[in-house]
Scaffold this motif. Structure first.
Motif, PDB file in Angstrom:
ATOM      1  N   LEU A 218       0.834  -1.202   0.000  1.00 47.16           N
ATOM      2  CA  LEU A 218       0.000   0.000   0.000  1.00 47.16           C
ATOM      3  C   LEU A 218       0.871   1.256   0.000  1.00 47.16           C
ATOM      4  N   THR A 219       1.994   1.203   0.713  1.00 44.24           N
ATOM      5  CA  THR A 219       2.933   2.335   0.692  1.00 44.24           C
ATOM      6  C   THR A 219       3.530   2.524  -0.698  1.00 44.24           C
ATOM      7  N   VAL A 220       3.916   1.414  -1.323  1.00 45.29           N
ATOM      8  CA  VAL A 220       4.452   1.484  -2.690  1.00 45.29           C
ATOM      9  C   VAL A 220       3.410   2.077  -3.638  1.00 45.29           C
ATOM     10  N   MET A 221       2.156   1.668  -3.494  1.00 47.32           N
ATOM     11  CA  MET A 221       1.082   2.206  -4.331  1.00 47.32           C
ATOM     12  C   MET A 221       0.899   3.702  -4.121  1.00 47.32           C
ATOM     13  N   GLY A 222       1.007   4.133  -2.868  1.00 50.17           N
ATOM     14  CA  GLY A 222       0.856   5.555  -2.571  1.00 50.17           C
ATOM     15  C   GLY A 222       1.943   6.392  -3.222  1.00 50.17           C
ATOM     16  N   VAL A 223       3.157   5.888  -3.202  1.00 51.62           N
ATOM     17  CA  VAL A 223       4.266   6.609  -3.851  1.00 51.62           C
ATOM     18  C   VAL A 223       4.054   6.627  -5.360  1.00 51.62           C
TER      19      VAL A 223
END
Length: 289
Positions: free
Chosen positions: A71-76
Motif C-alpha cells: 500500500l505504501t508502494v502504491m501511494g508513492v
C-alpha cells in the motif's frame, strides 16, 4: 611434556593465547549450554496446537507486512511527483518498520520469520525441523498473497497501472545485477537475524540490552535503500510471490526466479558463515602442561 606440545600443534592450538578471550572463546559452560540441533523430521509437531498457532502467526504477520508495504508502494506510485509522497526513503522505512513491529509481536510465538529465506537459513543451521520450515513457508506465501489481494481490492483502478508492487529487474540493470543484489541483500538480513538472536551472544553480553527486532528491521531498511532502484528489493520470496500472483503480468514472472534463487543463496551463505566462521568452536589442547 613433549607429547602434550605435539598434541597442541596437531589440534591447532595458538602458541600465544589472548589475555582476554574473544568471541566464542569467551564462553564458559556456566553461562551457556549449546541446545541440540532440531530433528530433520518431527512428526509429533503435527499433533501440537503450538505448531499450528505458530503457522497462523506467520500467516497473519506476512499478510500485514504485504498490506502495509505494498500500500505504501502504491501511494508513492500514485503521487504526482516525488515531493508529494514519502519517496524511496518512506518505502524503505515501511518495510523496515513493519519487520521491526511484526518480529517484535511474533518472535515469542513462531520466531518471527515472516520470510521464507529466513526460515530456510535457520533450517540449514538446524534451528527448526524440516516439517516446521515447510509449514512456515506455505503459510508465509499464503499470507503474502492475501495481503497483496486486499491492497488490490482497495484500489482496483490503479493497482495494475502501478505494477502492483511486484518485483522485477529495473531498466538499465541485467538479470545478473538483480540476482547479485538479492543474494547480498538477503545475506545482510539473515546474517543480522543470526547475530541478533544468538543465545550464546546474549549469554556473554547479558549486560548489554539487545532488542533483536530492532537490528533486523534496520537491516531491512538499509537493504531497501540500496536495492530498490535495482529490483524493487525482494529479499523475501513470499513478498515477491504474493505481489506477482495478484499483479500477474509477464515481465514480473520473467524475473520471478531471481527472487527465490537469490534470497535462498544469500540465506544459505549467511547460515554457513554464521555456523562455520562466527560460531566455530576454538581449538583447545586436550591436556594442560
Amino acid at each position: 611434556m613433549a607429547e602434550n606440545k605435539e598434541e597442541d600443534v596437531k589440534l591447532g592450538a595458538n602458541k600465544f593465547t589472548e589475555r582476554q578471550p574473544l568471541g566464542t572463546a569467551a564462553q564458559t559452560d556456566k553461562d551457556y549450554k549449546e541446545p541440540p540441533p532440531a530433528p530433520l523430521f518431527e512428526p509429533g509437531e503435527l499433533s501440537s496446537w503450538s505448531f499450528y498457532r505458530a503457522g497462523i502467526a506467520e500467516f497473519i504477520a506476512t499478510f500485514l507486512f504485504l498490506y502495509i508495504t505494498v500500500l505504501t508502494v502504491m501511494g508513492v506510485g500514485r503521487a504526482p511527483n516525488k515531493c508529494a509522497s514519502v519517496g524511496i526513503q518512506g518505502i524503505a522505512w515501511a518495510f523496515g518498520g513493519m519487520i521491526f513491529a511484526l518480529v517484535y509481536c511474533t518472535a515469542g510465538i513462531s520466531g518471527g520469520h515472516i520470510n521464507p529465506a529466513v526460515t530456510f537459513g535457520l533450517f540449514l543451521a538446524r534451528k527448526l525441523s524440516l516439517t516446521r520450515a515447510i509449514f512456515y513457508i506455505v503459510m508465509q506465501s499464503l499470507g503474502a498473497i492475501a495481503g497483496a489481494g486486499v491492497v488490490k481490492g482497495f484500489m482496483p483502478g490503479h493497482y495494475q497501472s502501478l505494477q502492483g508492487g511486484a518485483n522485477f529487474v529495473n531498466h538499465g540493470y541485467t538479470k545478473g545485477d538483480g540476482l547479485g543484489a538479492e543474494i547480498v541483500g538477503t545475506f545482510v538480513l539473515v546474517y543480522t537475524v543470526f547475530s541478533a538472536t544468538d543465545a550464546k551472544r546474549n549469554a556473554r553480553d547479558s549486560h548489554v540490552p539487545l532488542l533483536a527486532p530492532l537490528p533486523i528491521g534496520f537491516a531491512v531498511f538499509l537493504v531497501h535503500l540500496a536495492t530498490i532502484p535495482i529490483t524493487g528489493t525482494g529479499i523475501n520470496p513470499a513478498r515477491s510471490l504474493g505481489a506477482a500472483i495478484i499483479y500477474n503480468r509477464d515481465h514480473a514472472w520473467n524475473d520471478h526466479w531471481i527472487f527465490w534463487v537469490g534470497p535462498f543463496i544469500g540465506a544459505a551463505l549467511a547460515a554457513v558463515y554464521h555456523v562455520i566462521v562466527i560460531r566455530a568452536i576454538p581449538f583447545k589442547s586436550r591436556a594442560q602442561c
